[in-house]
Design an enzyme around this catalytic site. Structure first.
Site, mmCIF file in Angstrom:
data_model
loop_
_atom_site.group_PDB
_atom_site.id
_atom_site.type_symbol
_atom_site.label_atom_id
_atom_site.label_comp_id
_atom_site.label_asym_id
_atom_site.label_seq_id
_atom_site.Cartn_x
_atom_site.Cartn_y
_atom_site.Cartn_z
ATOM 1 C CE LYS A 1 -3.938 2.165 0.545
ATOM 2 N NZ LYS A 1 -3.671 2.838 -0.726
ATOM 3 C CE LYS B 1 4.409 7.631 5.695
ATOM 4 N NZ LYS B 1 4.251 8.687 4.692
ATOM 5 C CE LYS C 1 4.683 7.425 -2.344
ATOM 6 N NZ LYS C 1 3.894 7.999 -1.243
ATOM 7 C CG ASP D 1 3.309 11.076 -2.988
ATOM 8 O OD1 ASP D 1 3.223 10.979 -1.763
ATOM 9 O OD2 ASP D 1 4.305 11.609 -3.537
ATOM 10 C CG ASN E 1 -3.965 16.291 -0.316
ATOM 11 O OD1 ASN E 1 -3.506 15.706 0.656
ATOM 12 N ND2 ASN E 1 -5.255 16.250 -0.613
ATOM 13 C CB SER F 1 -5.569 4.927 2.074
ATOM 14 O OG SER F 1 -5.406 6.001 1.198
#
Ligand code: NDP
Length: 448
Positions: free
Chosen positions: A92, A116, A128, A168, A244, A381
């Site tokens: 993820k 994280k 990622k 992102d 964001n 998420s």
């Protein structure tokens, strides 16, 4: 400093295996440094070899992304996905579209994401991806064609039980929508759980757009309250970025009683001593996709300065770097400390250089590292995935309440781990150790 002989050996191997990848090496070095006290008291980590496995991605995918621009010219970009670690859940992590994207950046982000995601306590592994495509200055149709081409390759590597990308830098609701549409077209499946950051009309979660910025402020508020008996109330705040994370951090910090006086984009920064007018910024950045310098046309009392580094010379109580990696260096950190900053929390991933982080820690400034402080985005998420699986939608208040609870827990888990390691209050060590223990335990149980 990394002094443990075994960990130094691991780091040397990482450097040799990943030459010319400074961001990835930097991220690994910071984590290995934090793990020293743990490794020295728990020999099982060295004996099992789990750390050697932990620093090596399970899979790294690189692919060609061809697309046609509005003049009918063929353009070629490069796409990436690192599937770093799936010990505690499907991979993820977001997708970044920015010209600086390269294997080093993708691997550093994927590596950080493992810890994280573990800290959120939700079952998510680390991944990622992204591309060196620059959405800036492209038409909607060009962005759509690029996203469709990108997904035409990526789709075979992802899925709700395999790998779940999100947004992102350069990837927001528009890009996620185009990619979801292409995934649905190719697979003939409405698989809401394959991407997060979706719009509400087709399976998105309330609070997801706000989550990273809001979560950063919830984390910071808890850190201020528990470690300093203080709060955002009456504080002057400087935030870098105008995307964001920065926008919603500004919104929440203001709601919590602070005054945000500066923001920036990649060309320069604005200083508004009266407090940023966020409606103006949202219109510039979210609607018009224009430069932050436009702000002074509408708020003439504010100042605009070219270049971003100067933003850290503005006197403030709290600094929230929310733009990009290594944006805040040692020199800027020293100026912030001299100007009396009492708290720094990272909204962006790895925005402070290791030297800057050291300046803050040595000066006793409260410091919230990215993998703890900005985990609200991926946590929400995770909540979006839960809602998709349950086929229902929670209200704004329900999601926001869960987010607040998660951010408080992340702070306490990191703080408690810092105490256990004999580094009370050092949340860099605490976050790395707390995140690592869970992943390493799962990896060892799965066997190699
Ligand atoms: P956006 O693309 O929405 O915004 C990024 C902002 O940072 C833009 O204003 C951009 O300016 C600015 N910026 C980019 N590079 C630089 C630079 N070199 N110097 C100064 N400003 C710069 O991205 P996000 O807000 O989503 O992401 C920001 C950071 O937060 C990244 O590090 C990301 O990895 C991290 N993050 C994001 C999460 C999310 O949910 N979105 C979750 C967790 C972390 P310009 O418009 O000129 O490009």
């Amino acid at each position: 400093m990394l002094t443990n002989k075994y960990l130094l050996g691991v780091y040397e191997t990482v450097k040799a295996r990943n030459p010319g990848e400074p961001e990835f090496q930097q991220a690994v070095e910071e984590v290995l440094e934090s793990l020293q006290p743990l490794v020295e008291t728990h020999p099982e980590y060295e004996k099992s070899g789990v750390i050697e496995a932990f620093v090596e991605p399970e899979r790294f995918i690189s692919f060609r992304v061809p697309w046609y621009d509005d003049n009918g010219k063929l353009r070629i970009n490069r796409g990436y996905r690192v599937q770093f670690n799936s010990a505690i859940g499907p991979y993820k992590g977001g997708l970044r579209f920015h010209p600086t994207v390269c294997p080093s950046v993708i691997k550093f982000l994927g590596f950080e994401q493992i810890l994280k995601n573990s800290l959120t306590t939700l079952p998510m592994g680390g991944g990622k991806g992204g591309s060196d495509f620059d959405p800036k200055g492209k038409s909607d149709a060009e962005v759509m064609r690029f996203c469709q081409s990108f997904m035409t390759e990526l789709y075979r590597h992802i899925g709700q039980f395999t790998d779940v990308p999100a947004g992102d830098i350069g990837v927001g609701a528009r890009e996620i929508g185009y990619m979801f549409g292409q995934y649905k077209r190719i697979t003939d499946r409405f698989d809401a759980g394959v991407l997060t950051g979706k719009s509400l009309s087709y399976g998105g979660s309330l609070v997801r757009p706000e989550a990273t910025g809001y979560g950063l402020c919830y984390f910071t508020q808890e850190m201020l309250s528990c470690m300093k008996k203080d709060s955002f109330e009456g504080k002057t705040v400087v935030i870098s970025g105008a995307g964001n994370v920065a926008i919603f951090a500004t919104e929440k910090a203001t709601a919590l009683g602070a005054k945000v006086v500066a923001l920036c984009d990649s060309t320069g920064y604005i200083h508004d001593p009266n407090g940023i007018n966020l409606d103006v910024v949202k219109d510039i950045k979210l609607n018009r996709r224009a430069r932050i310098s436009e702000y002074v046309k509408e708020v003439p009392s504010a100042e605009y300065h070219d270049g971003c580094k100067g933003i850290w010379t503005i006197k403030c109580d709290i600094a929230l770097p929310c733009a990009t990696q290594n944006e805040l260096d040692e020199e800027s950190a020293k100026i912030l400390v001299k100007n009396g900053v009492c708290c720094v929390a990272e909204g962006a991933n790895m925005p402070c250089t290791p030297e800057a982080t050291k300046v803050f820690l040595d000066a006793g400034v409260l410091f919230g590292p990215a993998k703890a402080a900005n985990a609200g985005g991926v946590a929400t998420s995770g909540l979006e995935m839960s809602q998709n699986s349950l086929r229902l939608s929670w209200t704004f208040e329900e999601v926001d309440e869960k987010l607040q609870g998660i951010m408080k827990n992340i702070f306490h888990n990191a703080y408690d781990a810092s105490v256990t390691c004999g580094k009370e209050g050092n949340l860099v060590v605490g976050a790395n150790v707390a995140g690592f223990i869970k992943v390493a335990d799962a990896m060892m149980r799965h066997g190699f």
